[in-house]
Design a protein around this motif. Sequence first.
Motif, PDB file in Angstrom:
ATOM      1  N   ALA A  16      71.901  65.379  58.769  1.00  0.00           N
ATOM      2  CA  ALA A  16      72.783  64.531  59.582  1.00  0.00           C
ATOM      3  C   ALA A  16      72.952  63.202  58.842  1.00  0.00           C
ATOM      4  O   ALA A  16      72.275  62.961  57.843  1.00  0.00           O
ATOM      5  N   PRO A  17      73.836  62.318  59.320  1.00  0.00           N
ATOM      6  CA  PRO A  17      74.064  61.046  58.628  1.00  0.00           C
ATOM      7  C   PRO A  17      72.950  60.019  58.889  1.00  0.00           C
ATOM      8  O   PRO A  17      73.078  59.141  59.740  1.00  0.00           O
ATOM      9  N   PHE A  18      71.841  60.155  58.162  1.00  0.00           N
ATOM     10  CA  PHE A  18      70.744  59.199  58.251  1.00  0.00           C
ATOM     11  C   PHE A  18      69.990  59.184  56.927  1.00  0.00           C
ATOM     12  O   PHE A  18      70.235  60.017  56.062  1.00  0.00           O
ATOM     13  N   VAL A  19      69.083  58.238  56.773  1.00  0.00           N
ATOM     14  CA  VAL A  19      68.229  58.130  55.595  1.00  0.00           C
ATOM     15  C   VAL A  19      66.775  58.264  56.046  1.00  0.00           C
ATOM     16  O   VAL A  19      66.469  58.051  57.221  1.00  0.00           O
ATOM     17  N   PRO A  20      65.861  58.608  55.124  1.00  0.00           N
ATOM     18  CA  PRO A  20      64.454  58.740  55.526  1.00  0.00           C
ATOM     19  C   PRO A  20      63.859  57.446  56.082  1.00  0.00           C
ATOM     20  O   PRO A  20      63.081  57.473  57.026  1.00  0.00           O
ATOM     21  N   GLY A  21      64.229  56.315  55.487  1.00  0.00           N
ATOM     22  CA  GLY A  21      63.680  55.052  55.957  1.00  0.00           C
ATOM     23  C   GLY A  21      64.546  53.880  55.573  1.00  0.00           C
ATOM     24  O   GLY A  21      65.355  53.960  54.641  1.00  0.00           O
ATOM     25  N   SER A  31      62.922  57.283  59.927  1.00  0.00           N
ATOM     26  CA  SER A  31      63.730  58.156  60.788  1.00  0.00           C
ATOM     27  C   SER A  31      62.876  59.276  61.366  1.00  0.00           C
ATOM     28  O   SER A  31      61.800  59.595  60.844  1.00  0.00           O
ATOM     29  N   GLY A  32      63.387  59.892  62.421  1.00  0.00           N
ATOM     30  CA  GLY A  32      62.732  61.064  62.975  1.00  0.00           C
ATOM     31  C   GLY A  32      62.507  62.077  61.864  1.00  0.00           C
ATOM     32  O   GLY A  32      63.432  62.432  61.142  1.00  0.00           O
ATOM     33  N   ARG A  61      54.843  59.177  52.677  1.00  0.00           N
ATOM     34  CA  ARG A  61      55.597  58.991  51.432  1.00  0.00           C
ATOM     35  C   ARG A  61      56.681  57.926  51.588  1.00  0.00           C
ATOM     36  O   ARG A  61      56.900  57.119  50.685  1.00  0.00           O
ATOM     37  N   VAL A  62      57.353  57.916  52.735  1.00  0.00           N
ATOM     38  CA  VAL A  62      58.392  56.900  52.969  1.00  0.00           C
ATOM     39  C   VAL A  62      57.759  55.511  52.993  1.00  0.00           C
ATOM     40  O   VAL A  62      58.234  54.586  52.320  1.00  0.00           O
ATOM     41  N   SER A 122      58.533  56.501  62.950  1.00  0.00           N
ATOM     42  CA  SER A 122      57.520  55.451  62.842  1.00  0.00           C
ATOM     43  C   SER A 122      58.139  54.103  62.534  1.00  0.00           C
ATOM     44  O   SER A 122      59.241  54.018  61.981  1.00  0.00           O
ATOM     45  N   VAL A 123      57.370  53.069  62.855  1.00  0.00           N
ATOM     46  CA  VAL A 123      57.691  51.703  62.466  1.00  0.00           C
ATOM     47  C   VAL A 123      56.432  51.144  61.812  1.00  0.00           C
ATOM     48  O   VAL A 123      55.333  51.255  62.365  1.00  0.00           O
ATOM     49  N   ALA A 124      56.604  50.560  60.611  1.00  0.00           N
ATOM     50  CA  ALA A 124      55.471  49.957  59.898  1.00  0.00           C
ATOM     51  C   ALA A 124      55.839  48.542  59.481  1.00  0.00           C
ATOM     52  O   ALA A 124      56.942  48.301  58.993  1.00  0.00           O
ATOM     53  N   HIS A 125      54.915  47.618  59.668  1.00  0.00           N
ATOM     54  CA  HIS A 125      55.098  46.224  59.252  1.00  0.00           C
ATOM     55  C   HIS A 125      54.296  46.032  57.964  1.00  0.00           C
ATOM     56  O   HIS A 125      53.071  46.011  58.011  1.00  0.00           O
ATOM     57  N   ILE A 126      55.012  45.889  56.853  1.00  0.00           N
ATOM     58  CA  ILE A 126      54.316  45.773  55.578  1.00  0.00           C
ATOM     59  C   ILE A 126      54.302  44.346  55.058  1.00  0.00           C
ATOM     60  O   ILE A 126      53.985  44.105  53.915  1.00  0.00           O
TER      61      ILE A 126
END
Length: 134
Positions: A16-21, A31-32, A61-62, A122-126
């Motif tokens: 679908a029209p999305f990216v991994p992260g 993304s899901g 990995r993302v 997921s959401v990650a704060h780096i």
Amino acid sequence: MPKTIITPPGTGQPIAPFVPGTLADGIVYVSGTLPFDQENNVVHVGDAAAQTRHVLESIKRVIESAGGTLDDVTFNSLFITDWSNYAAVNQVYADYFPGEKPARFCIQCGLVKPDALIEISSVAHIGGGGRHAY
């Protein structure tokens, strides 16, 4: 606010029209993620634990491609197709988040491919940008 698309090496073409992260202001939005191989076929059919492990490795990995680690994850959204898989999902999940756990929710629903038993975003704060390896 600038944003950076995160696509780890070896990632297949999305269905679908999305990216991994996406990375923006030190936050990685993953993304899901479904238990797909590079051709978008479901892996480990019928095995919720193995599918969960595959999904969490993909998410890892993302986040690592953006310069973070799973320790940076602050929130997960889990979607499962059957509550009977909840214990298996949680057992694997605990292996990937052994210390302080991220906030999360989990709902039962249908997924885009019938053999997929789990999807996680997921959401990650780096931090303030960190090291980037795209």
